[in-house]
Design a protein around this motif. Sequence first.
Motif, PDB file in Angstrom:
ATOM      1  N   GLY A   1      35.408  24.381 -93.725  1.00 45.70           N
ATOM      2  CA  GLY A   1      36.730  23.935 -93.314  1.00 45.70           C
ATOM      3  C   GLY A   1      37.693  23.746 -94.462  1.00 45.70           C
ATOM      4  N   PHE A   2      37.205  23.892 -95.716  1.00 45.87           N
ATOM      5  CA  PHE A   2      38.037  23.683 -96.893  1.00 45.87           C
ATOM      6  C   PHE A   2      37.831  24.839 -97.860  1.00 45.87           C
ATOM      7  N   LYS A   3      38.916  25.256 -98.523  1.00 47.67           N
ATOM      8  CA  LYS A   3      38.831  26.371 -99.456  1.00 47.67           C
ATOM      9  C   LYS A   3      39.808  26.152-100.600  1.00 47.67           C
ATOM     10  N   GLY A   4      39.266  25.937-101.796  1.00 46.39           N
ATOM     11  CA  GLY A   4      40.108  25.839-102.984  1.00 46.39           C
ATOM     12  C   GLY A   4      41.101  24.700-102.972  1.00 46.39           C
ATOM     13  N   GLY A   5      40.841  23.676-102.189  1.00 46.30           N
ATOM     14  CA  GLY A   5      41.780  22.568-102.075  1.00 46.30           C
ATOM     15  C   GLY A   5      42.603  22.632-100.806  1.00 46.30           C
ATOM     16  N   ASP A   6      42.710  23.816-100.218  1.00 51.91           N
ATOM     17  CA  ASP A   6      43.383  23.973 -98.926  1.00 51.91           C
ATOM     18  C   ASP A   6      42.367  23.801 -97.803  1.00 51.91           C
ATOM     19  N   ARG A   7      42.861  23.867 -96.583  1.00 52.25           N
ATOM     20  CA  ARG A   7      41.968  23.804 -95.425  1.00 52.25           C
ATOM     21  C   ARG A   7      42.012  25.123 -94.661  1.00 52.25           C
ATOM     22  N   THR A   8      40.909  25.453 -94.064  1.00 49.57           N
ATOM     23  CA  THR A   8      40.876  26.639 -93.212  1.00 49.57           C
ATOM     24  C   THR A   8      40.993  26.262 -91.740  1.00 49.57           C
ATOM     25  N   ASP A   9      40.766  24.988 -91.436  1.00 51.71           N
ATOM     26  CA  ASP A   9      41.099  24.474 -90.111  1.00 51.71           C
ATOM     27  C   ASP A   9      41.697  23.087 -90.300  1.00 51.71           C
ATOM     28  N   ILE A  10      42.265  22.521 -89.250  1.00 54.80           N
ATOM     29  CA  ILE A  10      42.966  21.237 -89.396  1.00 54.80           C
ATOM     30  C   ILE A  10      42.343  20.137 -88.541  1.00 54.80           C
ATOM     31  N   GLU A  11      41.199  20.448 -87.943  1.00 52.80           N
ATOM     32  CA  GLU A  11      40.566  19.455 -87.088  1.00 52.80           C
ATOM     33  C   GLU A  11      39.783  18.440 -87.914  1.00 52.80           C
ATOM     34  N   LEU A  12      39.498  17.318 -87.292  1.00 54.34           N
ATOM     35  CA  LEU A  12      38.636  16.314 -87.890  1.00 54.34           C
ATOM     36  C   LEU A  12      37.253  16.922 -88.096  1.00 54.34           C
ATOM     37  N   PRO A  13      36.582  16.655 -89.232  1.00 52.04           N
ATOM     38  CA  PRO A  13      35.226  17.192 -89.420  1.00 52.04           C
ATOM     39  C   PRO A  13      34.320  16.887 -88.231  1.00 52.04           C
ATOM     40  N   ALA A  14      33.480  17.850 -87.915  1.00 56.11           N
ATOM     41  CA  ALA A  14      32.684  17.808 -86.680  1.00 56.11           C
ATOM     42  C   ALA A  14      31.815  16.562 -86.576  1.00 56.11           C
ATOM     43  N   ILE A  15      31.269  16.103 -87.697  1.00 64.74           N
ATOM     44  CA  ILE A  15      30.364  14.961 -87.644  1.00 64.74           C
ATOM     45  C   ILE A  15      31.086  13.708 -87.151  1.00 64.74           C
ATOM     46  N   GLN A  16      32.350  13.558 -87.531  1.00 68.48           N
ATOM     47  CA  GLN A  16      33.120  12.406 -87.067  1.00 68.48           C
ATOM     48  C   GLN A  16      33.469  12.541 -85.584  1.00 68.48           C
ATOM     49  N   ARG A  17      33.768  13.744 -85.183  1.00 69.48           N
ATOM     50  CA  ARG A  17      34.096  13.964 -83.770  1.00 69.48           C
ATOM     51  C   ARG A  17      32.906  13.634 -82.868  1.00 69.48           C
ATOM     52  N   ARG A  18      31.725  14.010 -83.335  1.00 72.76           N
ATOM     53  CA  ARG A  18      30.528  13.725 -82.546  1.00 72.76           C
ATOM     54  C   ARG A  18      30.339  12.222 -82.364  1.00 72.76           C
ATOM     55  N   LEU A  19      30.525  11.477 -83.449  1.00 71.09           N
ATOM     56  CA  LEU A  19      30.318  10.036 -83.368  1.00 71.09           C
ATOM     57  C   LEU A  19      31.385   9.374 -82.498  1.00 71.09           C
ATOM     58  N   LEU A  20      32.633   9.811 -82.619  1.00 69.81           N
ATOM     59  CA  LEU A  20      33.696   9.238 -81.790  1.00 69.81           C
ATOM     60  C   LEU A  20      33.451   9.503 -80.304  1.00 69.81           C
ATOM     61  N   GLN A  21      33.000  10.706 -79.982  1.00 67.36           N
ATOM     62  CA  GLN A  21      32.726  11.017 -78.583  1.00 67.36           C
ATOM     63  C   GLN A  21      31.533  10.206 -78.077  1.00 67.36           C
ATOM     64  N   ALA A  22      30.525  10.014 -78.939  1.00 64.76           N
ATOM     65  CA  ALA A  22      29.368   9.207 -78.541  1.00 64.76           C
ATOM     66  C   ALA A  22      29.773   7.761 -78.283  1.00 64.76           C
ATOM     67  N   LEU A  23      30.662   7.243 -79.079  1.00 61.34           N
ATOM     68  CA  LEU A  23      31.158   5.882 -78.857  1.00 61.34           C
ATOM     69  C   LEU A  23      31.909   5.799 -77.526  1.00 61.34           C
ATOM     70  N   LYS A  24      32.695   6.825 -77.250  1.00 55.89           N
ATOM     71  CA  LYS A  24      33.422   6.884 -75.980  1.00 55.89           C
ATOM     72  C   LYS A  24      32.431   6.923 -74.805  1.00 55.89           C
ATOM     73  N   ASP A  25      31.409   7.771 -74.929  1.00 55.19           N
ATOM     74  CA  ASP A  25      30.418   7.897 -73.863  1.00 55.19           C
ATOM     75  C   ASP A  25      29.646   6.601 -73.644  1.00 55.19           C
ATOM     76  N   ALA A  26      29.534   5.803 -74.727  1.00 52.62           N
ATOM     77  CA  ALA A  26      28.826   4.527 -74.625  1.00 52.62           C
ATOM     78  C   ALA A  26      29.726   3.417 -74.078  1.00 52.62           C
ATOM     79  N   GLY A  27      30.961   3.786 -73.749  1.00 57.06           N
ATOM     80  CA  GLY A  27      31.872   2.804 -73.166  1.00 57.06           C
ATOM     81  C   GLY A  27      32.615   1.952 -74.157  1.00 57.06           C
ATOM     82  N   LYS A  28      32.606   2.350 -75.440  1.00 54.51           N
ATOM     83  CA  LYS A  28      33.298   1.549 -76.443  1.00 54.51           C
ATOM     84  C   LYS A  28      34.771   1.931 -76.514  1.00 54.51           C
ATOM     85  N   LYS A  29      35.605   0.921 -76.704  1.00 51.97           N
ATOM     86  CA  LYS A  29      37.022   1.144 -76.946  1.00 51.97           C
ATOM     87  C   LYS A  29      37.221   1.364 -78.444  1.00 51.97           C
TER      88      LYS A  29
END
Length: 858
Positions: A619-647
């Motif tokens: 997702g990163f190249k030479g200081g630039d980014r090749t995509d603009i999304e949040l890194p996948a590992i963080q997205r997984r944890l945020l979705q898991a928190l949502k699925d667990a009913g956490k605000k």
Amino acid sequence: MKKGLLTFIAFLFTVSLVAQQLPYQNPKLSAEVRATDLLARLTLAEKAALMQNNSPAIPRLGIKAYEWWNEALHGVGRSGVATVFPQAIGMAASFNNGLLFDAFTAVSDEARAKSNKFSEQGGLKRYQGLTYWTPNVNIFRDPRWGRGQETYGEDPYLTSLMGVAVVKGLQGPDNAEYDKLHACAKHFAVHSGPEWNRHSFNAENINPRDLWETYLPAFKALVQKADVKEVMCAYNRFEDEPCCGSNRLLTQILRNDWKFDGLVVSDCWAISDFYKPNAHATQPDATHAAANAVLNGTDLECGSDFRNLPEAVKAGLIEEKRIDVSLKRLLKARFELGEMNSDQVWPISYSVVNSEKHQNLALRMAEESIVLLQNNNNILPLSKKLKIAVMGPNANDSVMQWGNYNGFPAHTVTLLEAMRKSFPGAQLIYEPGCDRTMDVAVSSLFQECSIDGKKGFVAQYWNNRNSEGEPVATDVLKNAFRLTTTGATAFAAGVNIRDFSAKYKTVFRPTKSGDVTFQFQVSGRTSLTINGEIVNRNVSANTPTNVYQLKAEAGKSYEIEIAFSQGNTDANLNFDFGTLVPLDLSASIAKVKDADVVVFAGGIAPSLEGEEMRVTVPGFKGGDRTDIELPAIQRRLLQALKDAGKKVVFVNFSGSAMGLVPETQSCEAILQAWYPGQAGGTAVANVLLGNYNPSGRLPVTFYKNVAQLPDFEDYSMKGRTYRYMTEKPLFSFGYGLSYTKFVLGTAKLNKSSIKANETLKITVPVTNAGKVAGTEVLQVYVRKVKDVDGPAKTLRGFKKVNIEPGKTSQISIDLTSSAFEFYDWTQRKMMVTPGEYEVYYGTSSDAKDLKKASIIIR
């Protein structure tokens, strides 16, 4: 005897000259006169030497050594302790150019105080002088650009106002006898990535409209409205010519059209790109490159190719009188600053550095930079009665908050530290949860290290590769190392960026037994020693790599030493050690199961986005980014928190726009915190708890994903930014929520039609219909009707006003003739033409947030 007598007479004559004050030594004469006099006394070789950033002393004339290179992007950079304000893009989000002026007045106070102290030691070395290479007023046209964090966003008008405020704050009052500092507008021009090919990239076929309406306005404003003293030309080519050798940019536009009389400095080693085969290669060798650069308008080189100017004169490539034109500008600048005087001309006490006043200013700027993007069901502000879990890789990372081109704060308040002050004891749970980008994180054990009574690692630096002699600098590192010379950043103040070495020592006293992992990402020669034994002699790691595992025993002491020396490329040393914590979603969620709300501090970091970096993370190249999304590992944890009913309240730290579409679903609230500087944790906590009502507005468009973006290397503005985008973005330029509700009434215009040279006044009633005081940013945009290829709208005015609950404020904004100036294809220039114009006013650039009025220009 005759020869000896002549030598003695020459000696007496020299003594006589020294005894009487020469014109260039007389502070009562003008800088112009002094520069002219000194110029005539210099040899050609001396002239060439003085036209390089590391200008040597010339003892026979009493000229001290001077280093032109200094940085102050968001505080005095790379020169020891200083007040560290939010990164530039964050300060742009304040939409408060008055506050920005105050911040840079503070920066210039600290800069003068530091330089005065350094000058007592003789000539001024790198990061000690009075010429500061800031601000960066390039347009942040694409969120993938790693250096976009250094800019004031995507809009030419906002960038212009912010840049002018920075320059005036740095350079000091116009009526002062001597300039306080000199600022530099960079990088001129048409420069905003990619980083990985900037030394060979050619910005070609630039639409004249894009050039004059988008890429040049901020530079013109800094030259004509702020009297900026320096302009830095860019690395890339513009229409086939290297920018530092572009007659069109540096002579026709800058000198002839805009009447700029300051000096032009090259970006560092940009002149070398003229002849290097893997770069522009427009000149055969360094001698031709040096001549070409000076002939086309570059006065000062950051680099060493100008040492070839005497040879260029000898070869007939350039005349000495042309070199004199450039050098006189440099000498005049030094006289204007008082740097050539024997006495200090701006005696400012060193006590201003990181003073309480400046700390408070850094906090206020950090608070005003924060943008509330989402607040479902008014979950914010948080009640102090709640049980809070603080999670995420950026919750306790002070270095991340500094951004790049940074100084070093005396103390950085992280979000975790700030939240612990409001939620003590069992009321707050801290669970990191995940790394920024990897499935396995290092739980750092720096807190269990100390040496000689100092927490962390003690660092020693030498300006040679063998750690020989006395160290030139010492430091204490209390957190994971994030050290790099990329972008010519020194590892520490007073340390070379090449040909240097370092040793880092500590004593590790573990409180628990277990495996301890040592993780490195390095470029340079590195070894790791534990208790006198070299356990890894040649650390090699282009990506974060676990290079050694220690079976630690509680109660024992382990002497750790890391030896480092710079190799043949930029030096990098990223290091942390601790226990490996594999991402375990269920375990992390179990640890926060009792929390009422999870505050997740995520995003990216300056170690991932920046200038010409050696980053190989997906997702990163030479200081630039090749995509603009949040890194996948963080997205997984945020979705898991949502699925667990956490605000979840998501606090995003980044220097650029993020594609946060999934996070709008998994999180109740979203805050954009940028890289908020030394007071960032306090500022974010104040917003979360309602101690400060957020007032930041986005200085860039937040796109949904890269599918909404044109090709990164396409410099056409078509489809880019709010001015030319046709799709609906995730969050619009100028957008930002508040904890109160504002209602806009119908605008009143003082005239229904105006002449091209008249001013239109627009007055809008704005009511705070909520229950708490808040600050609204009224924004005014202009569109020229029947302008088929023009922007859909373009910002032409804004005003930030605090309004008490239940009160109405009549906000007036003047639109001068320049507000209606657009590129005219028939005249091939910027001008105001008769016709109908639409004036939009509201709270963001989004059509749903705007109302419209019309005006005729006769």
